[in-house]
Design an enzyme around this catalytic site. Structure first.
Site, PDB file in Angstrom:
ATOM      1  N   ILE A   6       0.910  -1.254  -0.080  1.00 55.16           N
ATOM      2  CA  ILE A   6      -0.105  -0.100  -0.116  1.00 55.16           C
ATOM      3  C   ILE A   6       0.841   1.177  -0.043  1.00 55.16           C
ATOM      4  CG2 ILE A   6      -0.285   0.177   2.799  1.00 55.16           C
ATOM      5  CD1 ILE A   6      -3.381   0.716   1.870  1.00 55.16           C
ATOM      6  N   GLY A  44       3.683  -4.531  11.002  1.00 61.33           N
ATOM      7  CA  GLY A  44       2.741  -4.922   9.769  1.00 61.33           C
ATOM      8  C   GLY A  44       2.580  -3.494   8.960  1.00 61.33           C
ATOM      9  N   ASP A  74       1.326  -0.455   9.464  1.00 61.95           N
ATOM     10  CA  ASP A  74       1.805   0.645  10.078  1.00 61.95           C
ATOM     11  C   ASP A  74       3.162   0.876  10.109  1.00 61.95           C
ATOM     12  OD1 ASP A  74       1.498   2.827  11.744  1.00 61.95           O
ATOM     13  OD2 ASP A  74       0.999   1.590  13.678  1.00 61.95           O
ATOM     14  N   GLY A 116      -4.115  -8.795  10.345  1.00 63.20           N
ATOM     15  CA  GLY A 116      -2.882  -9.283  10.493  1.00 63.20           C
ATOM     16  C   GLY A 116      -2.432  -9.651  12.088  1.00 63.20           C
ATOM     17  N   TYR A 163      -3.726  -8.357  14.530  1.00 67.43           N
ATOM     18  CA  TYR A 163      -5.072  -8.333  15.435  1.00 67.43           C
ATOM     19  C   TYR A 163      -5.802  -9.493  15.028  1.00 67.43           C
ATOM     20  CZ  TYR A 163      -4.209  -3.547  17.059  1.00 67.43           C
ATOM     21  OH  TYR A 163      -3.879  -2.403  17.899  1.00 67.43           O
TER      22      TYR A 163
HETATM   23  N1  AR6 Z   1       0.717  -3.212   2.375  1.00 64.88           N
HETATM   24  C1  AR6 Z   1      -0.662  -3.713   2.227  1.00 64.88           C
HETATM   25  N2  AR6 Z   1      -0.914  -4.449   3.153  1.00 64.88           N
HETATM   26  C2  AR6 Z   1      -0.285  -5.051   4.027  1.00 64.88           C
HETATM   27  C3  AR6 Z   1       1.305  -4.515   4.365  1.00 64.88           C
HETATM   28  C4  AR6 Z   1       1.362  -3.355   3.308  1.00 64.88           C
HETATM   29  N3  AR6 Z   1       3.009  -2.690   3.038  1.00 64.88           N
HETATM   30  N4  AR6 Z   1       1.796  -4.904   5.464  1.00 64.88           N
HETATM   31  C5  AR6 Z   1       1.053  -5.831   5.732  1.00 64.88           C
HETATM   32  N5  AR6 Z   1      -0.260  -5.685   5.216  1.00 64.88           N
HETATM   33  P1  AR6 Z   1      -1.470  -5.469  10.271  1.00 64.88           P
HETATM   34  P2  AR6 Z   1      -3.777  -5.311  12.014  1.00 64.88           P
HETATM   35  C6  AR6 Z   1      -1.445  -6.392   5.533  1.00 64.88           C
HETATM   36  O1  AR6 Z   1      -0.745  -6.570  11.127  1.00 64.88           O
HETATM   37  O2  AR6 Z   1      -4.193  -6.597  12.241  1.00 64.88           O
HETATM   38  C7  AR6 Z   1       0.510  -2.951  14.142  1.00 64.88           C
HETATM   39  O3  AR6 Z   1       1.635  -3.173  14.880  1.00 64.88           O
HETATM   40  C8  AR6 Z   1      -1.287  -7.802   6.469  1.00 64.88           C
HETATM   41  O4  AR6 Z   1      -0.741  -8.942   5.689  1.00 64.88           O
HETATM   42  O5  AR6 Z   1      -0.586  -4.580   9.680  1.00 64.88           O
HETATM   43  O6  AR6 Z   1      -4.816  -4.143  12.117  1.00 64.88           O
HETATM   44  C9  AR6 Z   1      -0.017  -1.705  14.551  1.00 64.88           C
HETATM   45  O7  AR6 Z   1       0.498  -0.884  15.109  1.00 64.88           O
HETATM   46  C10 AR6 Z   1      -2.705  -7.764   6.924  1.00 64.88           C
HETATM   47  O8  AR6 Z   1      -3.451  -8.321   5.965  1.00 64.88           O
HETATM   48  O9  AR6 Z   1      -2.682  -4.513  11.091  1.00 64.88           O
HETATM   49  C11 AR6 Z   1      -1.175  -2.172  15.479  1.00 64.88           C
HETATM   50  O10 AR6 Z   1      -0.533  -2.480  16.611  1.00 64.88           O
HETATM   51  C12 AR6 Z   1      -3.185  -6.317   6.882  1.00 64.88           C
HETATM   52  O11 AR6 Z   1      -2.066  -5.524   6.255  1.00 64.88           O
HETATM   53  C13 AR6 Z   1      -1.433  -3.618  14.722  1.00 64.88           C
HETATM   54  O12 AR6 Z   1      -0.392  -4.309  13.947  1.00 64.88           O
HETATM   55  C14 AR6 Z   1      -3.243  -5.972   8.242  1.00 64.88           C
HETATM   56  O13 AR6 Z   1      -2.119  -6.340   9.363  1.00 64.88           O
HETATM   57  C15 AR6 Z   1      -2.795  -3.435  13.935  1.00 64.88           C
HETATM   58  O14 AR6 Z   1      -3.154  -4.982  13.285  1.00 64.88           O
END
Ligand code: AR6
Length: 173
Positions: A15, A36, A38, A128, A130
């Protein structure tokens, strides 16, 4: 009466590389970074994003951003103009938190409307770290956007892998 129709697209990739008006960050309430998507957004966007998040914590959001809410900052050196930070719920098998997951999408789109953003990209919030099961995360995401009444013209869901992209394409069919 004019009825706005939001076009929904799916792309597979990172993204941080997407050129839209606003990308949404799956953040945590602290707003000061994490893993992730973030972590990827702060790494790629540079220190300006974190600086603005810190200012928000010192001013409007001393207790952080509540789960299901959203707030915008600069996108730093990303191709997008804004990052809209939202906080999805941690998945719980014993408690239905799906209203909070849908709220993360609808509040993000309300913030996008306030900014005048016409193209917005979302990751699959909560799917991810969460722990939200992927198929239901996709279902909640698509239905929340469809039911939102937003003025955003194009919503792009950015799937980080082929499995997630496939689930999204099935949900949109
Ligand atoms: N581009 C698109 N999607 C992505 C990318 C990227 N670069 N990287 C990961 N994903 P997550 P959550 C996907 O864990 O579950 C953080 O530490 C990933 O495969 O990023 O809402 C925050 O600070 C998954 O499908 O977010 C919070 O503490 C999706 O993005 C916590 O994680 C979301 O995964 C939030 O957890």
């Amino acid at each position: 009466m004019m009825v706005a129709v939001t076009h929904i697209e799916v792309v597979q990739g990172d993204i941080t590389q997407i050129s839209v008006d606003a990308i949404v960050n799956a953040a945590n309430s602290g707003l000061l970074g994490g893993g992730g998507v973030d972590g990827a957004i702060h790494r790629a966007g540079g220190p300006e994003i974190l600086a603005e998040c810190r200012r928000l914590r010192e001013t409007a959001l001393p207790d952080g951003l509540p789960t299901g809410d959203a707030v915008a900052t600069t996108a730093g050196r990303l191709p997008a103009r804004w990052v809209i930070h939202t906080v999805g719920p941690v998945y719980s098998a014993g408690e239905d938190r799906s209203h909070l997951l849908r709220s993360a999408y609808t509040r993000s789109l309300e913030v996008a409307d306030t900014l005048g953003a016409r193209a917005v990209a979302f990751p699959l919030i909560s799917s991810g770290v969460y722990g939200w099961p992927a198929a239901d995360a996709v279902h909640q995401a698509v239905t929340a956007v469809r039911d939102s009444g937003t003025s955003v013209e194009t919503v792009t869901f950015v799937a980080f892998g082929a499995d997630m992209a496939g689930l999204l394409q099935d949900e949109l069919r």
